[in-house]
Design a protein around this motif. Structure first.
Motif, mmCIF file in Angstrom:
data_model
loop_
_atom_site.group_PDB
_atom_site.id
_atom_site.type_symbol
_atom_site.label_atom_id
_atom_site.label_comp_id
_atom_site.label_asym_id
_atom_site.label_seq_id
_atom_site.Cartn_x
_atom_site.Cartn_y
_atom_site.Cartn_z
ATOM 1 N N GLY A 1 0.825 -1.208 0.000
ATOM 2 C CA GLY A 1 0.000 0.000 0.000
ATOM 3 C C GLY A 1 0.855 1.252 0.000
ATOM 4 N N THR A 2 0.310 2.318 -0.554
ATOM 5 C CA THR A 2 0.985 3.617 -0.550
ATOM 6 C C THR A 2 0.435 4.458 0.599
ATOM 7 N N ALA A 3 1.005 5.663 0.777
ATOM 8 C CA ALA A 3 0.493 6.578 1.801
ATOM 9 C C ALA A 3 -0.972 6.924 1.520
ATOM 10 N N VAL A 4 -1.331 6.991 0.247
ATOM 11 C CA VAL A 4 -2.727 7.276 -0.121
ATOM 12 C C VAL A 4 -3.645 6.171 0.399
ATOM 13 N N HIS A 5 -3.221 4.929 0.238
ATOM 14 C CA HIS A 5 -4.029 3.798 0.710
ATOM 15 C C HIS A 5 -4.098 3.756 2.239
#
Length: 347
Positions: free
Chosen positions: A153-157
């Motif tokens: 996952g990214t920071a957005v997720h």
């Protein structure tokens, strides 16, 4: 032309559905409902998607539905090797249905939280948020993993997972509060802040798992983080009263300090309840805060003391050291009768 509860018509402007009468709309929904029982899984899936808005508005639906469109979508989304657009269309439709989809689709969405495609993953997180607290049982554990997922996952997720947990609130606390407490130290500021907002939404249900981390953020985080930590502590209320001394120590004004943090410390002590505010040290700290240079701090301290019935402390900290004059005992006996002077003889 028929319209939903929001006053907007169904379907694309100028299209067939847009121009239907009420009777035609009901017949249209009946036809879609019958397709939910088709042997063709794609036909069932498309019919369920087409019913999403009607489910959300609870309009033109059959009186009894033996199969719910959200159930059809949930089953369809778990089929192997689905195209990305099919997954996105299905999850978005569940989000459109909102709380009506919770009972039928939460478990399936929980399984899709860990999907490898970043776009699908984002849509799944968004749909769970739109469904709301009713989805907590089937998704909270998966969301807890997602808020700490640095591998896939990214920071957005991670931010979206924390935002979804904020919406789910208290029901998600048993499975996710500990993960949110860890996420307070995420390298991304939005993830940190939203994790604290989520813990505030969970209230005292998050205290056992998250209190130490929240208090640490309130004492030593940046200005914005400390404000959100103060909100979380206030929301925890009496369940956080074991940390009242540490919170009270933050009432002392320091050079360059944000006065809103002192205000939140006063509000937190008040939320911890009468027993906490009436403790000598906490009451003294609040009474000193009545002389704070900031109006908000003074008012918060006054509200906390007044709410706990601390009348002497409302006069300031020095009033707590003034001796209390004992009351004179009151006699219940009637006052003695005045003696009559003997009459003098005339001269």
């Amino acid at each position: 032309m028929t319209v939903g509860p929001d006053g907007k018509p169904y379907g694309v402007e100028g299209g067939t559905v847009h121009q239907m009468t009420v009777q035609e709309e009901e017949d249209h929904v009946d036809m879609l409902y019958e397709r939910l029982f088709s042997r063709d899984p794609n036909r069932r899936f498309k019919a369920a998607i087409a019913m999403a808005s009607y489910i959300a508005d609870q309009m033109y639906l059959p009186a009894v539905m033996k199969k719910h469109p959200a159930q059809v979508l949930a089953e369809g989304l778990l089929r192997p090797r689905l195209h990305k657009t099919v997954l996105i269309d299905g999850t978005r439709s569940l989000g459109v249905m909102g709380p009506c989809a919770a009972e039928h689709a939460s478990a399936a969405l929980g399984k899709l939280v860990s999907h490898g495609d970043p776009d699908v993953k984002f849509e799944v997180l968004t749909s769970i948020r739109l469904i709301g607290p009713g989805a907590a049982e089937g998704t909270a554990a998966a969301l807890a993993d997602a808020v700490l997922d640095f591998e896939y996952g990214t920071a957005v997720h991670r931010h979206q997972a924390a935002l979804t947990l904020q919406t789910l609130g208290r029901p998600a606390a048993p499975a996710a509060a500990a993960a949110l407490a860890q996420a307070i130290k995420d390298p991304d500021q939005d993830v940190r802040n939203t994790s604290l907002k989520a813990l505030a939404a969970m209230g005292d249900a998050a205290t056992e798992a998250a209190l130490p981390a929240v208090l640490e953020a309130f004492k030593s985080g940046g200005f914005e983080l400390r404000r959100f930590a103060g909100d979380a502590l206030t929301a925890m209320g009496e369940s956080a009263k074991s940390k009242s001394k540490e919170v009270g120590s933050l009432l002392r004004p320091l050079p360059g300090q944000d006065p809103l943090l002192r205000q939140k410390a006063a509000e937190t002590l008040g939320a911890m309840g009468t027993e906490t505010v009436q403790k000598p040290q906490e009451m003294f700290q609040l009474s000193k805060a009545l002389g704070d240079p900031d109006d908000g701090v003074r008012q918060a301290a006054r509200d906390a003391l007044r709410g706990a019935g601390c009348k002497r402390a409302l006069n300031g900290s020095m009033a707590l050291f003034e001796p209390i004059e004992p009351r004179q005992p009151t006699s219940l006996a009637p006052p003695p009768l005045a003696k009559e002077e003997p009459a003098q003889a005339p001269a």
